[in-house]
Design an enzyme around this catalytic site. Structure first.
Site, short mmCIF file in Angstrom:
data_model
loop_
_atom_site.label_atom_id
_atom_site.label_comp_id
_atom_site.label_asym_id
_atom_site.label_seq_id
_atom_site.Cartn_x
_atom_site.Cartn_y
_atom_site.Cartn_z
N ASN A 71 3.22 -10.89 -53.35
CA ASN A 71 3.24 -9.39 -52.73
C ASN A 71 3.82 -8.36 -53.57
O ASN A 71 4.32 -7.26 -52.92
CB ASN A 71 3.83 -9.54 -51.31
CG ASN A 71 5.06 -10.06 -51.02
OD1 ASN A 71 5.78 -10.18 -52.03
ND2 ASN A 71 5.61 -10.37 -49.89
N ARG A 117 15.79 -4.21 -49.93
CA ARG A 117 16.74 -4.90 -48.80
C ARG A 117 17.39 -3.81 -48.22
O ARG A 117 18.11 -2.95 -48.88
CB ARG A 117 17.65 -5.95 -49.20
CG ARG A 117 16.74 -7.41 -49.60
CD ARG A 117 16.00 -7.98 -48.32
NE ARG A 117 15.20 -9.04 -48.69
CZ ARG A 117 14.06 -8.98 -49.04
NH1 ARG A 117 13.04 -7.86 -49.01
NH2 ARG A 117 13.20 -10.32 -49.33
N GLN A 154 17.17 -7.55 -39.02
CA GLN A 154 15.81 -7.33 -38.86
C GLN A 154 15.34 -8.60 -37.78
O GLN A 154 15.65 -9.61 -38.09
CB GLN A 154 14.75 -7.52 -40.11
CG GLN A 154 15.29 -6.42 -40.96
CD GLN A 154 14.03 -6.38 -42.43
OE1 GLN A 154 14.03 -5.50 -43.04
NE2 GLN A 154 13.54 -7.64 -42.80
N HIS A 202 9.35 -3.71 -41.32
CA HIS A 202 9.20 -4.24 -42.89
C HIS A 202 7.89 -4.93 -43.04
O HIS A 202 7.54 -6.05 -42.67
CB HIS A 202 10.24 -5.49 -42.85
CG HIS A 202 10.20 -6.11 -44.40
ND1 HIS A 202 11.50 -6.74 -44.51
CD2 HIS A 202 9.84 -5.83 -45.27
CE1 HIS A 202 11.25 -7.20 -46.05
NE2 HIS A 202 10.32 -6.56 -46.26
#
Length: 437
Positions: free
Chosen positions: A194, A332, A361, A380
């Site tokens: 990705n 991050r 998260q 995210h």
């Protein structure tokens, strides 16, 4: 260690299962219980590996969703020449929602047909969570960076059967790498699956901040037509100095995509790019990111999180940034001190901050980034588009096939192997732990 050769099928299965559980599959092979002649036992319900998968919750509108498109483009080769994942087969249609609980990464049929157990949950945090209940006897843990199960030292110590922590995506900082190495737990991820997805997200966020898109959109949503309010913070990205901290797969892809915008492109990385790449995209190299940011109009963080990069943007380094700079972080959340970022926006040191990465998260409702001014934060999502999901779901299956067949995992996928940093891990990570906080 009996010298007698077991002839009873049930006895063979019991012995194989015991050896696999206590000493791993290689010991069972050495004992002669999982040779080619007994391969069917590996796919039976008696010899079972437990795969624990943490995925984000289903859509609030229900599953499966109604898809906007009927298909996605087929990508076979990444820009660096590496092939996309090549499992023996897949049990999903590319373009489907695979990263949520009901999507199951398309793994259930494959695992259960081969005699393995699959547990999928979104309940990953807090005392008594479902993840902890199943971790104690799990052999493989799968987690996404977008909704990570934090594989801490305590959790690793509580899972004596754990062989591997597999990241469905890229970035394995949610795993305590020191503890994984100590306990000989492999860590791997689907490298490059990705990277382009994230780079597209970065460019989108740069343009949305510089052009003041989100506030302008809100004026229309509220029924207004307040042009002056929209453009009082709107600029052109043309001619701006844009610098990336790290120019690996994502950082370089960002630079390539910004090149047609006639920006002045800069980068800092521990591994300098080849001269022909620098010349083709008119790149300026910096040895120290702290020196680079002093001159940048836009800074994008594309480096991994490890012990050396945690809180690299802090109360001291924020003052190195040019006043009115834009900061993008899709790497991050813990690369930045959350309170420092919020204060910098309030006081005008930064003109805007955008990203999709937080810590933890999901973040709590009172996280300061939710309501700080001039931000473009999202959940995210940058690396979990439906296009990306098809690749990392296939990559996870490829990795599992390698483990079950006792064949080597691609070097690019390896972070920790046999108790040491390996492959991409040796290239990009440092030893340490970034799961706390």
């Amino acid at each position: 260690k009996s010298s007698a050769t077991p002839t009873d099928g049930k006895m063979v299965l019991r012995l194989a299962k015991t050896l696999v559980a206590r000493r791993g599959r290689q010991s069972a092979c050495k004992a002669g219980l999982l040779k080619t002649g007994f391969r069917s036992f590996r796919s039976s319900t008696a010899v079972t590996d437990k795969v624990l998968c943490v995925l984000y919750p289903d859509p609030s509108t229900g599953f499966p969703p109604s898809y906007a498109r009927d298909s996605i483009p087929k990508i076979e080769i990444y820009p660096d020449g590496q092939t996309t994942p090549t499992p023996n087969s897949i049990d999903f249609n590319p373009g489907e929602l695979l990263g949520c609980v009901s999507g199951e990464l398309g793994l259930r049929k494959f695992l259960e047909d081969n005699g393995h157990e699959l547990v999928v949950t979104a309940d990953k945090d807090g005392d008594g969570c479902e993840f902890d209940a199943h971790l104690k006897d799990a052999h493989y843990v799968i987690s996404q960076p977008f909704y990570p199960a934090y594989i801490t030292a305590d959790r690793i110590a509580s899972a004596p059967n754990l062989r591997a922590a597999i990241t469905a995506g890229i970035g394995s900082d949610h795993v305590d790498l020191d503890a994984a190495m100590k306990h000989k737990v492999d860590v791997c991820e689907v490298t490059f699956c990705n990277s382009i997805s994230v780079s597209e997200h970065v460019v989108m966020m740069i343009l949305s901040l510089v052009r003041n898109y989100v506030p302008s959109y809100q004026w229309i949503k509220q029924g207004g037509w307040n042009i002056a309010d929209c453009v009082q913070r709107s600029y052109d990205v043309e001619g701006m100095k844009v610098g990336t901290v790290a120019a690996g797969r994502i950082g370089l892809a960002v630079l390539k995509r910004l090149h047609p915008f006639d920006c002045k492109l800069h980068y800092c990385d521990r591994h300098r790019l080849p001269r022909e790449i620098e010349e083709r995209y008119s790149l300026t190299y910096w040895n120290d990111w702290k020196e680079m940011v002093k001159e940048m109009d836009v800074v994008t963080l594309n480096c991994p999180l490890h012990s050396e990069t945690e809180h690299m943007v802090n109360a001291d380094t924020i003052n190195l940034f040019k006043r009115g700079a834009y900061l993008i972080n899709t790497a991050r959340g813990k690369l930045c001190d959350k309170h420092v970022i919020s204060k910098a926006l309030e006081e005008g040191q930064l003109a805007g901050y955008a990203g999709d990465v937080w810590f933890p998260q999901p973040p709590p409702s009172n996280h300061p980034w939710r309501d700080m001014p001039w931000h473009g934060m999202t959940p995210h999502t940058s690396g979990t588009s439906l296009s990306a999901q098809a690749r990392y779901a296939a990559g996870v299956r490829e990795i599992l096939e390698c483990y079950f067949n006792e064949t080597s995992i691609r070097d690019e996928y390896q972070i920790v192997t046999d108790g040491a940093l390996a492959g991409t891990g040796a290239h990009s990570y440092s030893e340490g732990n970034a799961t706390s906080g």
